[in-house]
Design an enzyme around this catalytic site. Structure first.
Site, PDB file in Angstrom:
ATOM      1  N   SER A   6       0.851  -1.200   0.000  1.00  0.00           N
ATOM      2  CA  SER A   6       0.000   0.000   0.000  1.00  0.00           C
ATOM      3  C   SER A   6       0.884   1.245   0.000  1.00  0.00           C
ATOM      4  O   SER A   6       1.817   1.357   0.797  1.00  0.00           O
ATOM      5  CB  SER A   6      -0.870   0.021   1.266  1.00  0.00           C
ATOM      6  OG  SER A   6      -1.377   1.331   1.468  1.00  0.00           O
ATOM      7  N   HIS A  31      -1.263  -1.168  -4.244  1.00  0.00           N
ATOM      8  CA  HIS A  31      -2.532  -0.875  -3.574  1.00  0.00           C
ATOM      9  C   HIS A  31      -2.631   0.623  -3.322  1.00  0.00           C
ATOM     10  O   HIS A  31      -1.776   1.198  -2.644  1.00  0.00           O
ATOM     11  CB  HIS A  31      -2.583  -1.644  -2.249  1.00  0.00           C
ATOM     12  CG  HIS A  31      -3.890  -1.576  -1.520  1.00  0.00           C
ATOM     13  ND1 HIS A  31      -4.976  -2.362  -1.823  1.00  0.00           N
ATOM     14  CD2 HIS A  31      -4.276  -0.794  -0.477  1.00  0.00           C
ATOM     15  CE1 HIS A  31      -5.974  -2.078  -1.007  1.00  0.00           C
ATOM     16  NE2 HIS A  31      -5.576  -1.143  -0.176  1.00  0.00           N
ATOM     17  N   ASP A  33      -4.795   3.534  -1.627  1.00  0.00           N
ATOM     18  CA  ASP A  33      -5.851   3.797  -0.639  1.00  0.00           C
ATOM     19  C   ASP A  33      -6.453   5.172  -0.878  1.00  0.00           C
ATOM     20  O   ASP A  33      -5.841   6.193  -0.579  1.00  0.00           O
ATOM     21  CB  ASP A  33      -5.283   3.695   0.779  1.00  0.00           C
ATOM     22  CG  ASP A  33      -5.074   2.247   1.182  1.00  0.00           C
ATOM     23  OD1 ASP A  33      -3.960   1.901   1.625  1.00  0.00           O
ATOM     24  OD2 ASP A  33      -6.024   1.458   1.032  1.00  0.00           O
ATOM     25  N   MET A  35      -9.064   7.954  -0.046  1.00  0.00           N
ATOM     26  CA  MET A  35      -9.872   8.373   1.100  1.00  0.00           C
ATOM     27  C   MET A  35     -10.405   9.783   0.860  1.00  0.00           C
ATOM     28  O   MET A  35      -9.673  10.652   0.363  1.00  0.00           O
ATOM     29  CB  MET A  35      -9.016   8.358   2.382  1.00  0.00           C
ATOM     30  CG  MET A  35      -8.415   7.002   2.697  1.00  0.00           C
ATOM     31  SD  MET A  35      -7.444   7.068   4.231  1.00  0.00           S
ATOM     32  CE  MET A  35      -6.703   5.425   4.195  1.00  0.00           C
ATOM     33  N   HIS A  64      -8.481   0.919  -3.837  1.00  0.00           N
ATOM     34  CA  HIS A  64      -9.380   0.680  -2.713  1.00  0.00           C
ATOM     35  C   HIS A  64     -10.098   1.980  -2.390  1.00  0.00           C
ATOM     36  O   HIS A  64      -9.488   2.924  -1.880  1.00  0.00           O
ATOM     37  CB  HIS A  64      -8.516   0.196  -1.531  1.00  0.00           C
ATOM     38  CG  HIS A  64      -9.282  -0.001  -0.258  1.00  0.00           C
ATOM     39  ND1 HIS A  64      -8.643  -0.184   0.944  1.00  0.00           N
ATOM     40  CD2 HIS A  64     -10.612  -0.053   0.019  1.00  0.00           C
ATOM     41  CE1 HIS A  64      -9.540  -0.335   1.898  1.00  0.00           C
ATOM     42  NE2 HIS A  64     -10.741  -0.261   1.352  1.00  0.00           N
ATOM     43  N   MET A  66     -12.218   4.173  -0.254  1.00  0.00           N
ATOM     44  CA  MET A  66     -12.804   4.437   1.061  1.00  0.00           C
ATOM     45  C   MET A  66     -13.457   5.815   0.975  1.00  0.00           C
ATOM     46  O   MET A  66     -12.960   6.816   1.524  1.00  0.00           O
ATOM     47  CB  MET A  66     -11.731   4.397   2.155  1.00  0.00           C
ATOM     48  CG  MET A  66     -11.238   2.980   2.416  1.00  0.00           C
ATOM     49  SD  MET A  66      -9.695   2.912   3.331  1.00  0.00           S
ATOM     50  CE  MET A  66      -8.548   3.118   1.960  1.00  0.00           C
ATOM     51  N   MET A 135     -11.173  -6.420   5.534  1.00  0.00           N
ATOM     52  CA  MET A 135     -10.443  -5.395   6.285  1.00  0.00           C
ATOM     53  C   MET A 135     -10.058  -5.981   7.640  1.00  0.00           C
ATOM     54  O   MET A 135     -10.928  -6.408   8.404  1.00  0.00           O
ATOM     55  CB  MET A 135     -11.316  -4.160   6.478  1.00  0.00           C
ATOM     56  CG  MET A 135     -11.613  -3.371   5.201  1.00  0.00           C
ATOM     57  SD  MET A 135     -10.127  -2.821   4.347  1.00  0.00           S
ATOM     58  CE  MET A 135      -9.441  -1.710   5.568  1.00  0.00           C
ATOM     59  N   ASP A 173      -6.385  -6.743   4.226  1.00  0.00           N
ATOM     60  CA  ASP A 173      -5.910  -5.363   4.159  1.00  0.00           C
ATOM     61  C   ASP A 173      -5.894  -4.719   5.546  1.00  0.00           C
ATOM     62  O   ASP A 173      -6.947  -4.447   6.119  1.00  0.00           O
ATOM     63  CB  ASP A 173      -6.844  -4.574   3.229  1.00  0.00           C
ATOM     64  CG  ASP A 173      -6.328  -3.191   2.951  1.00  0.00           C
ATOM     65  OD1 ASP A 173      -7.041  -2.410   2.321  1.00  0.00           O
ATOM     66  OD2 ASP A 173      -5.191  -2.879   3.368  1.00  0.00           O
TER      67      ASP A 173
HETATM   68  C1  DX5 Z   1      -6.397   1.318   5.703  1.00  0.00           C
HETATM   69  C2  DX5 Z   1      -5.994   0.848   4.315  1.00  0.00           C
HETATM   70  C3  DX5 Z   1      -4.951  -0.226   4.339  1.00  0.00           C
HETATM   71  C4  DX5 Z   1      -3.761   0.163   5.146  1.00  0.00           C
HETATM   72  C5  DX5 Z   1      -2.721  -0.915   5.053  1.00  0.00           C
HETATM   73  O1  DX5 Z   1      -7.589   2.049   5.618  1.00  0.00           O
HETATM   74  O2  DX5 Z   1      -7.088   0.320   3.624  1.00  0.00           O
HETATM   75  O3  DX5 Z   1      -4.554  -0.502   2.988  1.00  0.00           O
HETATM   76  O4  DX5 Z   1      -3.244   1.357   4.634  1.00  0.00           O
HETATM   77  O5  DX5 Z   1      -1.612  -0.375   5.652  1.00  0.00           O
HETATM   78  P1  DX5 Z   1      -0.930  -1.080   6.900  1.00  0.00           P
HETATM   79  O6  DX5 Z   1      -0.302  -2.321   6.285  1.00  0.00           O
HETATM   80  O7  DX5 Z   1       0.032  -0.033   7.310  1.00  0.00           O
HETATM   81  O8  DX5 Z   1      -1.972  -1.404   7.894  1.00  0.00           O
HETATM   82 ZN    ZN Z   2      -6.521  -0.456   1.569  1.00  0.00          ZN
END
Ligand code: DX5
Ligand code: ZN
Length: 213
Positions: A6, A31, A33, A35, A64, A66, A135, A173
């Protein structure tokens, strides 16, 4: 076992170079993320960043979402070069329809499940998905501790996959490291996401990725 580092723990002033470095270090996917500061408190990146990173790596981009109303961003992330687009079942009203929209846009469709949601919420749509994201932390931050109860859920997910969609990838994840990653793999995970473990590993990204694999 595929390893999808990620970028959430990477240097956000150099995301293109970070993608190239992950490819060089042996990652299978990257990956992203995404947000929006509404579905989760932090704001990270949008389609334009994925688009610019697309030029720095040939790896599949595992995006991903969010965010609220993820269905409104399907075409934008497809145009940006996303390979897989995952949405939270808790963030959409019509998950069956959204997964079909993602596939019709030409991407692999992923459905994400938060730690507080029962597996039953996604059971009806597993045949329509390419990826199930379990998750193992609450979404919104990197570097959190792995939620141990996730292990039983991965086992449940494997049984559902065997019965409903044997081609389904099961991605874990959040809080994944060498120990939790092994436990996840033993229970049927096929993709491990890791941010903090990869970026904080004393021997560097290549060693972290190799250790997870
Ligand atoms: C959290 C993300 C994950 C997270 C994974 O909301 O979806 O992808 O960043 O990172 P680590 O491995 O640092 O938990
Ligand atoms: Zn993620």
């Amino acid at each position: 076992m595929m390893v999808a580092p990620s970028l959430l723990s990477a240097d956000f002033s150099r995301l293109g170079e970070e993608c190239a470095a992950l490819e060089e270090a042996g990652a299978d996917w990257i990956h992203f993320d995404v947000m929006d500061g509404a579905y989760v408190p932090r704001i990270t990146i949008g389609p334009v960043v994925v688009e610019h990173c697309r030029r720095w790596s040939k790896l599949p981009f595992d995006v991903h979402l969010m965010i609220d109303h993820p269905e409104s961003q399907i075409e934008a992330f497809r145009d940006a070069g996303a390979t897989t687009l995952s949405v939270h079942v808790e963030a959409v009203t019509h998950i069956h329809r959204v997964l079909h929209q993602i596939r019709e846009a030409g991407m692999r469709a992923g459905v994400c499940l938060n730690p507080g949601s029962p597996l039953g919420r996604v059971e009806p749509v597993l045949p329509e998905a390419d990826l199930l994201v379990i998750m193992s932390v609450n979404p919104g931050w990197g570097g959190q501790a792995f939620i141990e109860a996730s292990l039983g859920r991965i086992q449940q997910a494997r049984a559902l996959r065997d019965r409903l969609n044997p081609k389904l990838d099961i991605e874990v994840d959040g809080g994944v490291n060498a120990l939790s990653g092994r436990q996840c793999a033993q229970r049927g995970a096929t993709v491990l996401v890791a941010g903090h473990f990869v970026y904080s590993h004393p021997q560097g990204k290549r060693a972290a990725i190799a250790e997870l694999r």
